[in-house]
Motif scaffolding. Structure first.
Motif, short mmCIF file in Angstrom:
data_model
loop_
_atom_site.label_atom_id
_atom_site.label_comp_id
_atom_site.label_asym_id
_atom_site.label_seq_id
_atom_site.Cartn_x
_atom_site.Cartn_y
_atom_site.Cartn_z
N LYS A 16 -3.14 -8.55 112.94
CA LYS A 16 -4.47 -9.12 113.11
C LYS A 16 -5.51 -8.04 112.88
N PRO A 17 -6.49 -8.27 111.98
CA PRO A 17 -7.49 -7.23 111.72
C PRO A 17 -8.27 -6.87 112.98
N LYS A 18 -8.57 -5.58 113.12
CA LYS A 18 -9.43 -5.12 114.20
C LYS A 18 -10.86 -5.02 113.68
N LEU A 19 -11.81 -5.34 114.52
CA LEU A 19 -13.23 -5.18 114.19
C LEU A 19 -13.78 -4.06 115.07
N ILE A 20 -14.06 -2.93 114.46
CA ILE A 20 -14.54 -1.76 115.18
C ILE A 20 -16.07 -1.80 115.20
N PRO A 21 -16.71 -1.79 116.37
CA PRO A 21 -18.16 -1.87 116.41
C PRO A 21 -18.82 -0.61 115.86
N ALA A 22 -19.94 -0.82 115.15
CA ALA A 22 -20.75 0.29 114.64
C ALA A 22 -22.21 -0.06 114.89
N ASN A 23 -23.01 0.96 115.15
CA ASN A 23 -24.44 0.76 115.31
C ASN A 23 -25.18 1.83 114.52
N GLU A 24 -26.51 1.84 114.64
CA GLU A 24 -27.27 2.81 113.86
C GLU A 24 -26.90 4.24 114.22
N ALA A 25 -26.58 4.48 115.49
CA ALA A 25 -26.23 5.84 115.91
C ALA A 25 -24.94 6.32 115.23
N THR A 26 -23.92 5.46 115.18
CA THR A 26 -22.67 5.88 114.55
C THR A 26 -22.84 6.02 113.05
N GLN A 27 -23.65 5.17 112.44
CA GLN A 27 -23.85 5.27 111.00
C GLN A 27 -24.64 6.52 110.64
N THR A 28 -25.61 6.89 111.49
CA THR A 28 -26.33 8.15 111.27
C THR A 28 -25.38 9.33 111.39
N ALA A 29 -24.53 9.31 112.42
CA ALA A 29 -23.57 10.40 112.63
C ALA A 29 -22.61 10.51 111.46
N ASN A 30 -22.07 9.39 110.99
CA ASN A 30 -21.17 9.43 109.84
C ASN A 30 -21.89 9.89 108.59
N GLY A 31 -23.15 9.52 108.45
CA GLY A 31 -23.92 9.97 107.29
C GLY A 31 -24.07 11.48 107.27
N VAL A 32 -24.29 12.08 108.44
CA VAL A 32 -24.39 13.54 108.52
C VAL A 32 -23.05 14.17 108.16
N THR A 33 -21.97 13.63 108.69
CA THR A 33 -20.64 14.18 108.40
C THR A 33 -20.33 14.10 106.91
N MET A 34 -20.62 12.96 106.29
CA MET A 34 -20.36 12.83 104.86
C MET A 34 -21.25 13.77 104.05
N ALA A 35 -22.50 13.95 104.48
CA ALA A 35 -23.38 14.90 103.77
C ALA A 35 -22.82 16.31 103.85
N LEU A 36 -22.30 16.70 105.00
CA LEU A 36 -21.70 18.03 105.15
C LEU A 36 -20.46 18.17 104.27
N ARG A 37 -19.66 17.11 104.17
CA ARG A 37 -18.50 17.16 103.28
C ARG A 37 -18.93 17.36 101.83
N LEU A 38 -19.93 16.60 101.40
CA LEU A 38 -20.38 16.68 100.01
C LEU A 38 -21.02 18.02 99.72
N LEU A 39 -21.76 18.57 100.67
CA LEU A 39 -22.36 19.89 100.47
C LEU A 39 -21.28 20.94 100.25
N GLY A 40 -20.17 20.83 100.97
CA GLY A 40 -19.06 21.75 100.76
C GLY A 40 -18.48 21.62 99.36
N VAL A 41 -18.35 20.37 98.89
CA VAL A 41 -17.84 20.14 97.53
C VAL A 41 -18.75 20.77 96.51
N LEU A 42 -20.07 20.53 96.64
CA LEU A 42 -21.02 21.04 95.66
C LEU A 42 -21.19 22.55 95.75
N ARG A 43 -21.01 23.11 96.94
CA ARG A 43 -21.04 24.57 97.08
C ARG A 43 -19.91 25.22 96.29
N ASP A 44 -18.72 24.64 96.37
CA ASP A 44 -17.55 25.22 95.73
C ASP A 44 -17.38 24.77 94.28
N HIS A 45 -18.00 23.63 93.93
CA HIS A 45 -17.82 23.09 92.57
C HIS A 45 -19.15 22.55 92.04
#
Length: 548
Positions: free
Chosen positions: A106-135
């Motif tokens: 049975k699929p699970k529905l994990i709640p998300a709100n603006e706070a979690t989406q902002t936090a994930n956005g920062v994490t993804m930005a940090l990941r991408l900055l690492g990629v662009l720094r090295d490549h």
């Protein structure tokens, strides 16, 4: 203002520096993050039930709130789905649910709100900055980003639900979105085969230098469609159309074709190639960012064969539908620093049972080289949630640990105390392939509780005779015995007979992947064989008397 909102106002090196400063005081950052969440949500239903107003420290939180798995959080999520307000958080409504597969199907529905989406956005930005720094060279071309639809449907109360990958793609920085190889409307295509076709059809007109997507198996399956549908791709590119296997709704097809123009020159280039492959159509593909950790690494060699020589593979980062958990630091390692700005983390030593009152460790208290079960608390109201993952600590950045995902806690087979885990099985198969000179597309090590025996099931990448397959299973068995004392003991005293080899027909791996959707990670250990109807035949073991 939270740590995530502060970081979200920064860009480039300033963002990286801001996060690095948080890592230097990870212990106080984590405590502040937790107590802020508790204070904000004291008047939620969960907060009232667990005495949030009396919590003034991390130890208070541990005493007031028991550890829980999905069964413990699901009733609260069900109430959210049905429209009850302020169940897990106060004044921070669920903006969407992230849909993921559950252990019961049975699929699970994990709640998300603006706070979690902002936090994930920062994490993804940090990941991408690492990629662009090295490549930095990858910005000279375009990006193939694999994702599912960000919105797959709505609850009865009108709250959207969909994939985490789709939402990540839609929230990527604008300068990166302009380089994406296909328009967002492609993700609206419901039929998986047609969605894959459209992704490739658009990407074939782009000069790819970077590909991003968590599961390496998805890239392999995607690239394998290039020669299969070559004529249709070339015809569509020449005419500026999109001819998917399943017809698209008229409006969606119009929106997609509005992005296109007839391109006979590119069609002629593709027609002149000996074959349509990822190597031939995207010779400048430099970097693929995908999962390398855990058991996903076994798919990388297969994928590398399809890519241009010298293509680099970088860790995508450890994460789940509940959040993005780490930020990879380099191409050379699958470990990443914990996203301490985003979630509150606790840990249980590997062998500690997940009881509600089990004593936990904090992020700065971990030891390098040790393994732990991960527990998280999120801004969307997952409090002391046992994720069911096992991680290993490889180092520290400041006071924040570098961790690497190993496997799900449940990926262990244990018929009579031998406790075989999936990593041992993967290592044994890697060794067995080298020893036998064979290549396996997928395998599964299956424990039969009724007969107290094991069976190795494989989908070969090429044909071979029975002698070769017997050499493979014997090499696998021998290597597994060196990796597991418990298994070796029971093989040596005759409790376990030599394992039988089951040959699976071509297409078994694809069938397993389709069962689980875009982010499917076909298991390599289990108590029941998946898709047994695809059995091709068996290779019997050698005489047990000849075994060491």
């Amino acid at each position: 203002m939270t740590f995530s909102t502060e970081l979200s106002s920064l860009q480039g090196p300033a963002l990286q520096q801001g996060f690095a400063e948080l890592c230097e005081r990870a212990d106080s950052v984590q405590e502040t993050l937790l107590l802020d969440l508790v204070r904000r949500n004291a008047d939620s239903r969960f907060g009232r039930e667990h005495g949030f107003e009396r919590i003034a420290s991390v130890d208070d939180f541990r005493r007031q709130v028991p550890l829980r798995d999905w069964n413990g959080i699901e009733p609260y999520v069900t109430a959210l789905v049905e429209g009850e307000a302020d169940v897990l958080t106060q004044g921070q409504p669920v903006s969407r649910f992230v849909m993921t597969s559950g252990t019961t199907g049975k699929p699970k529905l994990i709640p998300a709100n603006e706070a979690t989406q902002t936090a994930n956005g920062v994490t993804m930005a940090l990941r991408l900055l690492g990629v662009l720094r090295d490549h930095p060279e990858v910005l000279q071309g375009d990006i193939l980003a694999l994702a599912n639809a960000p919105v797959a449907g709505q609850t009865a109360q009108g709250i959207p639900y969909g994939s985490a990958s789709g939402m990540t793609m839609t929230r990527a920085p604008a300068e990166l979105q302009r380089r994406f190889a296909y328009p967002p409307a492609v993700l609206e295509i419901k039929d998986p085969a047609s969605r894959v076709y459209a992704m490739l059809r658009f990407a074939l007109e782009r000069d790819l230098t970077l590909a991003i997507g968590n599961n390496p198996l998805n890239f392999t399956q995607l690239f394998d469609q290039l020669p299969v549908q070559a004529e249709a791709f070339i015809a569509d590119i020449a005419s500026g159309t999109v001819s998917t296997p399943t017809p698209l709704p008229a409006d969606l097809r119009r929106r997609l074709e509005d992005e296109l123009q007839p391109n006979p020159a590119r069609a002629a280039e593709l027609r002149a190639l000996e074959a349509l492959t990822a190597r031939s159509v995207w010779p400048n593909l430099r970097l693929i960012v995908c999962w390398k950790t855990g058991l996903m690494g076994r798919f990388l060699a297969d994928l590398a064969e399809r890519c241009p020589p010298g293509t680099i593979f970088r860790e995508y980062g450890y994460g789940a539908s509940e959040g993005l958990l780490t930020i990879p630091m380099s191409d050379e390692t699958s470990a990443g620093v914990l996203a301490i700005h985003s979630l509150f983390f606790e840990f249980l030593p590997e062998e500690t049972p997940q009881t509600p009152d089990a004593p936990t460790l904090l992020a700065h208290e971990l030891e390098v080289g040790q393994r732990y079960q991960l527990i998280l608390t999120s801004a969307a109201g997952l409090y002391r949630y046992c994720l069911g993952d096992l991680i290993e600590v490889t180092g520290f950045q400041g006071r924040a640990p570098l961790v690497m995902f190993l496997r799900k806690v449940g990926d262990v087979l244990n018929l009579l105390g031998e406790k075989l885990d999936a990593r041992q099985v993967a290592m044994a198969m890697e060794s067995a392939q080298r020893a036998s000179g064979t290549t396996i597309r997928h395998f599964q090590w299956v424990a039969d509780e009724a007969s107290l025996s094991y069976e190795l099931c494989i989908e070969p990448a090429a044909t071979a005779d029975e002698v070769v397959w017997r050499r493979l299973v014997e090499s696998f068995d021998r290597e597994l015995r060196t990796l597991s004392y418990g298994y070796d003991l029971r093989r040596g005293n005759g409790t376990f007979e030599p394992p039988r080899l089951r040959l699976m027909r071509a297409g078994w791996l694809e069938a397993l992947s389709q069962r689980g959707g875009y982010q499917a990670k076909p298991k390599i250990v289990g108590y029941q064989l998946a898709e047994p109807d695809l059995t091709e035949g068996f290779v019997s073991p050698t005489d047990p008397a000849t075994e060491a």
